[in-house]
Design a protein around this motif. Sequence first.
Motif, PDB file in Angstrom:
ATOM      1  N   ALA A   1      11.317  -7.951   1.881  1.00  0.00           N
ATOM      2  CA  ALA A   1      10.293  -8.259   2.877  1.00  0.00           C
ATOM      3  C   ALA A   1       8.914  -8.347   2.229  1.00  0.00           C
ATOM      4  O   ALA A   1       8.097  -9.218   2.572  1.00  0.00           O
ATOM      5  CB  ALA A   1      10.297  -7.188   3.964  1.00  0.00           C
ATOM      6  N   PHE A   2       8.629  -7.474   1.271  1.00  0.00           N
ATOM      7  CA  PHE A   2       7.344  -7.525   0.571  1.00  0.00           C
ATOM      8  C   PHE A   2       7.200  -8.815  -0.227  1.00  0.00           C
ATOM      9  O   PHE A   2       6.153  -9.464  -0.197  1.00  0.00           O
ATOM     10  CB  PHE A   2       7.204  -6.312  -0.349  1.00  0.00           C
ATOM     11  CG  PHE A   2       6.018  -6.383  -1.272  1.00  0.00           C
ATOM     12  CD1 PHE A   2       4.729  -6.358  -0.771  1.00  0.00           C
ATOM     13  CD2 PHE A   2       6.198  -6.505  -2.646  1.00  0.00           C
ATOM     14  CE1 PHE A   2       3.622  -6.449  -1.624  1.00  0.00           C
ATOM     15  CE2 PHE A   2       5.110  -6.591  -3.508  1.00  0.00           C
ATOM     16  CZ  PHE A   2       3.818  -6.560  -2.988  1.00  0.00           C
ATOM     17  N   ILE A   3       8.262  -9.196  -0.921  1.00  0.00           N
ATOM     18  CA  ILE A   3       8.212 -10.416  -1.724  1.00  0.00           C
ATOM     19  C   ILE A   3       7.955 -11.639  -0.836  1.00  0.00           C
ATOM     20  O   ILE A   3       7.254 -12.584  -1.221  1.00  0.00           O
ATOM     21  CB  ILE A   3       9.517 -10.584  -2.526  1.00  0.00           C
ATOM     22  CG1 ILE A   3       9.597  -9.514  -3.632  1.00  0.00           C
ATOM     23  CG2 ILE A   3       9.629 -11.980  -3.138  1.00  0.00           C
ATOM     24  CD1 ILE A   3      10.913  -9.478  -4.381  1.00  0.00           C
ATOM     25  N   LYS A   4       8.470 -11.596   0.394  1.00  0.00           N
ATOM     26  CA  LYS A   4       8.252 -12.696   1.351  1.00  0.00           C
ATOM     27  C   LYS A   4       6.899 -12.607   2.050  1.00  0.00           C
ATOM     28  O   LYS A   4       6.533 -13.502   2.815  1.00  0.00           O
ATOM     29  CB  LYS A   4       9.359 -12.692   2.401  1.00  0.00           C
ATOM     30  CG  LYS A   4      10.726 -13.063   1.867  1.00  0.00           C
ATOM     31  CD  LYS A   4      11.777 -12.958   2.966  1.00  0.00           C
ATOM     32  CE  LYS A   4      13.161 -13.284   2.436  1.00  0.00           C
ATOM     33  NZ  LYS A   4      14.210 -13.112   3.477  1.00  0.00           N
ATOM     34  N   GLY A   5       6.166 -11.530   1.832  1.00  0.00           N
ATOM     35  CA  GLY A   5       4.867 -11.362   2.467  1.00  0.00           C
ATOM     36  C   GLY A   5       4.918 -10.765   3.856  1.00  0.00           C
ATOM     37  O   GLY A   5       3.923 -10.774   4.585  1.00  0.00           O
TER      38      GLY A   5
ATOM     39  N   VAL B   1       5.593  -7.518   4.660  1.00  0.00           N
ATOM     40  CA  VAL B   1       5.048  -6.155   4.706  1.00  0.00           C
ATOM     41  C   VAL B   1       4.147  -5.944   3.499  1.00  0.00           C
ATOM     42  O   VAL B   1       4.171  -6.716   2.543  1.00  0.00           O
ATOM     43  CB  VAL B   1       6.168  -5.086   4.705  1.00  0.00           C
ATOM     44  CG1 VAL B   1       7.086  -5.254   5.902  1.00  0.00           C
ATOM     45  CG2 VAL B   1       6.970  -5.115   3.401  1.00  0.00           C
ATOM     46  N   ARG B   2       3.358  -4.883   3.566  1.00  0.00           N
ATOM     47  CA  ARG B   2       2.482  -4.531   2.458  1.00  0.00           C
ATOM     48  C   ARG B   2       3.257  -3.763   1.380  1.00  0.00           C
ATOM     49  O   ARG B   2       4.336  -3.237   1.641  1.00  0.00           O
ATOM     50  CB  ARG B   2       1.324  -3.671   2.961  1.00  0.00           C
ATOM     51  CG  ARG B   2       0.377  -4.392   3.911  1.00  0.00           C
ATOM     52  CD  ARG B   2      -0.526  -3.397   4.620  1.00  0.00           C
ATOM     53  NE  ARG B   2       0.253  -2.512   5.486  1.00  0.00           N
ATOM     54  CZ  ARG B   2      -0.270  -1.546   6.219  1.00  0.00           C
ATOM     55  NH1 ARG B   2      -1.566  -1.310   6.173  1.00  0.00           N
ATOM     56  NH2 ARG B   2       0.498  -0.790   6.974  1.00  0.00           N
ATOM     57  N   PHE B   3       2.652  -3.676   0.216  1.00  0.00           N
ATOM     58  CA  PHE B   3       3.262  -2.952  -0.899  1.00  0.00           C
ATOM     59  C   PHE B   3       3.562  -1.508  -0.515  1.00  0.00           C
ATOM     60  O   PHE B   3       4.653  -0.994  -0.770  1.00  0.00           O
ATOM     61  CB  PHE B   3       2.316  -3.002  -2.097  1.00  0.00           C
ATOM     62  CG  PHE B   3       2.806  -2.257  -3.309  1.00  0.00           C
ATOM     63  CD1 PHE B   3       3.752  -2.814  -4.158  1.00  0.00           C
ATOM     64  CD2 PHE B   3       2.317  -0.987  -3.608  1.00  0.00           C
ATOM     65  CE1 PHE B   3       4.194  -2.129  -5.277  1.00  0.00           C
ATOM     66  CE2 PHE B   3       2.750  -0.299  -4.724  1.00  0.00           C
ATOM     67  CZ  PHE B   3       3.698  -0.872  -5.561  1.00  0.00           C
ATOM     68  N   THR B   4       2.615  -0.851   0.115  1.00  0.00           N
ATOM     69  CA  THR B   4       2.786   0.556   0.480  1.00  0.00           C
ATOM     70  C   THR B   4       3.771   0.740   1.627  1.00  0.00           C
ATOM     71  O   THR B   4       4.260   1.857   1.845  1.00  0.00           O
ATOM     72  CB  THR B   4       1.436   1.179   0.857  1.00  0.00           C
ATOM     73  OG1 THR B   4       0.756   0.293   1.770  1.00  0.00           O
ATOM     74  CG2 THR B   4       0.563   1.382  -0.380  1.00  0.00           C
ATOM     75  N   ASP B   5       4.062  -0.324   2.353  1.00  0.00           N
ATOM     76  CA  ASP B   5       5.051  -0.229   3.432  1.00  0.00           C
ATOM     77  C   ASP B   5       6.469  -0.037   2.896  1.00  0.00           C
ATOM     78  O   ASP B   5       7.352   0.420   3.629  1.00  0.00           O
ATOM     79  CB  ASP B   5       5.010  -1.481   4.310  1.00  0.00           C
ATOM     80  CG  ASP B   5       3.740  -1.571   5.139  1.00  0.00           C
ATOM     81  OD1 ASP B   5       3.173  -0.505   5.448  1.00  0.00           O
ATOM     82  OD2 ASP B   5       3.310  -2.689   5.477  1.00  0.00           O
ATOM     83  N   ILE B   6       6.695  -0.407   1.646  1.00  0.00           N
ATOM     84  CA  ILE B   6       8.038  -0.247   1.066  1.00  0.00           C
ATOM     85  C   ILE B   6       8.456   1.221   1.135  1.00  0.00           C
ATOM     86  O   ILE B   6       9.541   1.567   1.616  1.00  0.00           O
ATOM     87  CB  ILE B   6       8.077  -0.753  -0.384  1.00  0.00           C
ATOM     88  CG1 ILE B   6       7.810  -2.269  -0.428  1.00  0.00           C
ATOM     89  CG2 ILE B   6       9.438  -0.441  -1.026  1.00  0.00           C
ATOM     90  CD1 ILE B   6       7.639  -2.819  -1.838  1.00  0.00           C
ATOM     91  N   ALA B   7       7.589   2.101   0.670  1.00  0.00           N
ATOM     92  CA  ALA B   7       7.902   3.535   0.700  1.00  0.00           C
ATOM     93  C   ALA B   7       7.984   4.048   2.130  1.00  0.00           C
ATOM     94  O   ALA B   7       8.812   4.912   2.446  1.00  0.00           O
ATOM     95  CB  ALA B   7       6.855   4.321  -0.093  1.00  0.00           C
ATOM     96  N   ARG B   8       7.142   3.523   3.023  1.00  0.00           N
ATOM     97  CA  ARG B   8       7.167   3.973   4.416  1.00  0.00           C
ATOM     98  C   ARG B   8       8.496   3.616   5.086  1.00  0.00           C
ATOM     99  O   ARG B   8       9.056   4.412   5.845  1.00  0.00           O
ATOM    100  CB  ARG B   8       6.000   3.353   5.179  1.00  0.00           C
ATOM    101  CG  ARG B   8       4.630   3.820   4.698  1.00  0.00           C
ATOM    102  CD  ARG B   8       3.511   3.301   5.575  1.00  0.00           C
ATOM    103  NE  ARG B   8       2.217   3.692   5.031  1.00  0.00           N
ATOM    104  CZ  ARG B   8       1.312   2.853   4.552  1.00  0.00           C
ATOM    105  NH1 ARG B   8       1.554   1.554   4.560  1.00  0.00           N
ATOM    106  NH2 ARG B   8       0.152   3.291   4.078  1.00  0.00           N
ATOM    107  N   ILE B   9       8.968   2.418   4.815  1.00  0.00           N
ATOM    108  CA  ILE B   9      10.265   2.006   5.364  1.00  0.00           C
ATOM    109  C   ILE B   9      11.371   2.894   4.822  1.00  0.00           C
ATOM    110  O   ILE B   9      12.240   3.371   5.559  1.00  0.00           O
ATOM    111  CB  ILE B   9      10.540   0.526   5.044  1.00  0.00           C
ATOM    112  CG1 ILE B   9       9.578  -0.380   5.820  1.00  0.00           C
ATOM    113  CG2 ILE B   9      11.990   0.152   5.366  1.00  0.00           C
ATOM    114  CD1 ILE B   9       9.623  -1.839   5.395  1.00  0.00           C
ATOM    115  N   ASN B  10      11.351   3.129   3.520  1.00  0.00           N
ATOM    116  CA  ASN B  10      12.372   3.979   2.904  1.00  0.00           C
ATOM    117  C   ASN B  10      12.399   5.367   3.542  1.00  0.00           C
ATOM    118  O   ASN B  10      13.467   5.901   3.874  1.00  0.00           O
ATOM    119  CB  ASN B  10      12.115   4.108   1.399  1.00  0.00           C
ATOM    120  CG  ASN B  10      12.344   2.817   0.651  1.00  0.00           C
ATOM    121  OD1 ASN B  10      13.002   1.907   1.153  1.00  0.00           O
ATOM    122  ND2 ASN B  10      11.806   2.721  -0.551  1.00  0.00           N
TER     123      ASN B  10
END
Length: 395
Positions: A340-344, A346-355
């Motif tokens: 999702a981040f690579i596609k734009g 979500v934000r970079f910091t959202d990766i950890a939030r999703i996890n």
Amino acid sequence: MEGNKVALKQRLAVLGSTGSIGCQTLDIVRRYGDLFEITSLSSNNNWELLVSQAIEFQPDNVVIANKEHYTKVKDALTSYPIKVYAGSDALEQVVCSAEVDTVVVALVGYCGLFPTVNALKHGKKVALANKESLVVAGEIVMATSAQYNAPIIPVDSEHSAIFQCLVGEITAIEKIILTASGGPFLHTSAEDLESVSVYDALKHPNWSMGAKITIDSATMMNKGFEVIEAKWLFSLRPEQIEVVIHPGSFIHSMVQFCDGAIKAQLGTPDMHLPIQYALSFPKRLPLSGERLDFAKCRTLEFYSPDTDKFPNLAFAYDCLKTGGSAPAVLNAANEVAVAAFIKGAVRFTDIARINEKVLSKMDIVQSPTLEQYRIIDAQARELASALVEKQLKFV
């Protein structure tokens, strides 16, 4: 040649042959065509490069995982005696062939698990560059390796370094020290991480890797997965695995023994070395390329990782301690979040939030079966995808 005996070539199935590790594996086969031959190649989507590789190496078969490209690959290879298969099931089947000695698992993500297990069940040596196989189902993978006497040789530079440091040792490990470059955002503030771009995240300072693993390196998730991988490969407890930031990336990892002695494997950041070592072990083969120049290594820098700024590393340790399906949940959520981040989306910091959110929502199953892992993986992905769709409006 030994007397009148001619050494047989090692026959390789390269899964993920069009990716970074796969392409570098083929570089080694080009250099040592008298020692290695290709029997199977595979790609997910890059069908044109797969066709080019197939024409060059003339394998028995190729697999295009994305069935949409099957006709294009089939038509392009129609004049060659190369069988063409499609789909993930085909990946699991080609590794079983009696014409395969070694399976190089250079696939990225969860998709590498089932071909890895199948290869081990058929007694193949596995050169493993797919850390997710051990992250998701390390207990099953290692038990299968032992049951069928099928060796796993790590290809990840850090685990290859540890493996090399342990050759010839009979002393128990006190701890291992996994080095991490720190990625492109080592000195970026937590506040500024909220606005970094995909372009910024893909600019790794030392290594040339595929997009997914490069993003994982930037979030420290890659190092977290390596912690879990190390636990299974070397039978370690979480407290025996230390991570240090080493921006120079010329110490690839270290092992500390019970007497306090530390062995390290050093070299330039070139993945050809661990790939070639996995293929040629227990021998070493000459490898051209840049050599480490100690005169240029003026300082040895090490830092403790900042798990407040990079919480994915802490999540990995927590999952390792929790055990069961927790690492599989983390892996599934992370794959969705990174895509999702690579596609734009979500934000970079959202990766950890999703996890973190997916981990908090999923029940943990102890000692899952492979079939249960399929279900758990699907459920975690569904939850992570829903969070992306809601644009992270967490409840």
